[in-house]
Scaffold this active site. Structure first.
Site, PDB file in Angstrom:
ATOM      1  N   TYR A 141     -32.603 -18.347 -74.510  1.00 48.14           N
ATOM      2  CA  TYR A 141     -31.542 -18.858 -73.560  1.00 48.14           C
ATOM      3  C   TYR A 141     -30.309 -17.956 -73.227  1.00 48.14           C
ATOM      4  O   TYR A 141     -29.592 -18.399 -72.397  1.00 48.14           O
ATOM      5  CB  TYR A 141     -31.474 -20.221 -73.797  1.00 48.14           C
ATOM      6  N   PHE A 432     -33.562 -34.202 -76.555  1.00 51.21           N
ATOM      7  CA  PHE A 432     -33.717 -34.622 -75.026  1.00 51.21           C
ATOM      8  C   PHE A 432     -34.911 -33.656 -74.249  1.00 51.21           C
ATOM      9  O   PHE A 432     -35.115 -32.679 -75.094  1.00 51.21           O
ATOM     10  CB  PHE A 432     -32.604 -34.782 -74.177  1.00 51.21           C
TER      11      PHE A 432
END
Length: 432
Positions: A141, A432
């Protein structure tokens, strides 16, 4: 959603061809079964079972993307808005990215880049100052401008060596601890968590569906849910000031108990409440070892023990939340600074959102503001390093020593650290 010059996005209702014949589009509710299957395959969990109804609970039109090869979903991506607490106690609305997969059969075709750039463009257009995610692999990322911004730090505590908590620690006058049923947790937990998360930089909102999952009201894909022990700490007025959730294994060494208690969640609004909860946890009968899987990296827990050496680091301590700045001015205006000063940052961002030269200034009261400038820069850094520094979890000087920040003026890294310092390191206890 227009093409902002940041990744070539198109209307979210249409497929986007990535050059290999695979289309990227926002999914509909009818697409959820196939999308869910692709998600399980991408996470190497096809055995986890069908979870269509669970996926429907969190579905928002336009926020879940699928990569399609013909009728088959081969890539997944989802985002939602989450409030993120920043230094000083204010919040920003973050684009929280999750459920990111590409099937092994379709790697190296640009599918992740197509979905990511499309979502970031939409988040920027909506006005999200930052985007966040949890990286399964470290090297993916950074290429999209994310940097590690929070970390976890768990502990293994040998209770016989620890000798309990120090007797001189403060207690809450009239405080008490009681077990709670799952129904009670669903009732009082969300309100308590809303108060707690505003005291902790890096913390995010918990969704209603998330509370239902953690209390067994909704089954999420993955390991079978088992009801934890949950205890609430209340002050003399009856107000909930702390919560702890834990599980205990049932191990015996012959006729002697040798159980391990694992803390799943512990949050307290103040130090005396935390002391009360830890004193309770460390005194449970039959327990010889306490494992704390995820705690704030600067939590003083070991120093509360009579023998701090009895607490040894947990094996899975790691980076956790990654952050990407999408609007530099809005992001820094929301947070407070550690002291007065001014620093000029020259930020490189291949996608363009944070690219440019920015003056970060703080007043005596810690109020922060950020503006574009043409002044000569003090520091040069990439947008990923900016994300790492934003919540205050890392020092500028350390990143400079690692060649992730370039000091253009002598002493600039030290000055920037004084400006960006925070009294508490950021921590997010929630996946999450």
């Amino acid at each position: 959603m227009g093409n902002n010059g940041h990744g070539g996005t198109r209307d979210p209702g249409r497929g986007r061809q990535d050059g290999s014949g695979t289309g990227i589009r926002a999914i509909t509710e009818d697409d959820i079964p196939g999308w869910d299957r692709a998600l399980a395959v991408g996470f190497l969990r096809p055995h986890a079972g069908e979870a269509t109804e669970y996926r429907r609970l969190g579905f928002e039109p336009g926020r879940s993307l699928g990569a399609y090869d013909g009728e088959r979903c081969v890539g997944t991506f989802r985002s939602f808005d989450a409030e993120l607490t920043v230094p000083g106690g204010a919040t920003v609305l973050a684009d929280a990215i999750t459920s990111v997969t590409v099937s092994s059969t379709h790697r190296r075709r640009g599918l992740l880049r197509a979905m990511m750039t499309r979502d970031l463009a939409a988040a920027h257009e909506r006005g999200n100052p930052v985007a966040i995610l949890i990286a399964a692999e470290y090297n993916i990322y950074g290429r999209y401008g994310f940097g590690p911004a929070t970390s976890t730090h768990g502990w293994n505590i040998d209770l016989l060596r620890a000798g309990g908590l120090r007797k001189d620690l403060p207690a809450v006058p009239g405080g008490r601890i009681d077990f709670a049923t799952m129904a009670e947790v669903r009732k009082v937990g969300p309100e308590f968590h809303e108060r707690w998360r505003r005291t902790q930089p890096g913390a995010i909102t918990r969704t209603e569906v998330g509370w239902r999952v953690r209390t067994g009201d909704v089954k999420a894909p993955g390991p079978e849910w088992q009801e934890p022990f949950v205890a609430l700490h209340r002050d003399a007025t009856g107000t909930v000031t702390g919560l702890v959730a834990y599980k205990v294994d049932d191990n015996w060494d012959g006729s002697y108990p040798d159980c391990t208690l694992t803390v799943l969640d512990l949050q307290a609004l103040d130090g005396p409440t935390a002391v009360g909860l830890w004193r309770f946890v460390l005194s449970v009968d039959w327990v010889r070892k306490v494992v704390v899987e995820n705690l704030a990296p600067d939590d003083p827990l070991p120093l509360l023990l009579n023998d701090p050496r009895a607490a040894t680091p947990y094996a899975d301590n790691s980076d956790f939340t990654w952050l990407r700045v999408l609007d530099v001015e809005a992001a820094f205006a929301a947070r407070s600074c550690g002291g007065p000063g001014r620093i000029v940052l020259d930020v490189t961002d291949p996608l363009g959102y944070a690219d440019g030269r920015w003056a970060v200034e703080a007043a005596d009261d810690g109020t922060c503001r950020c503006t574009a400038t043409t002044d000569e820069p003090d520091l040069a850094l990439g947008v990923g390093a900016l994300g790492t520094l934003y919540l205050g979890g890392e020092s500028v000087a350390r990143l400079a020593a690692a060649a992730l920040v370039t000091e253009l003026r002598p002493g600039a890294a030290a000055r920037a650290d004084l400006l960006l310092r925070t009294p508490a390191r950021p921590w997010n206890p929630d996946g999450f």
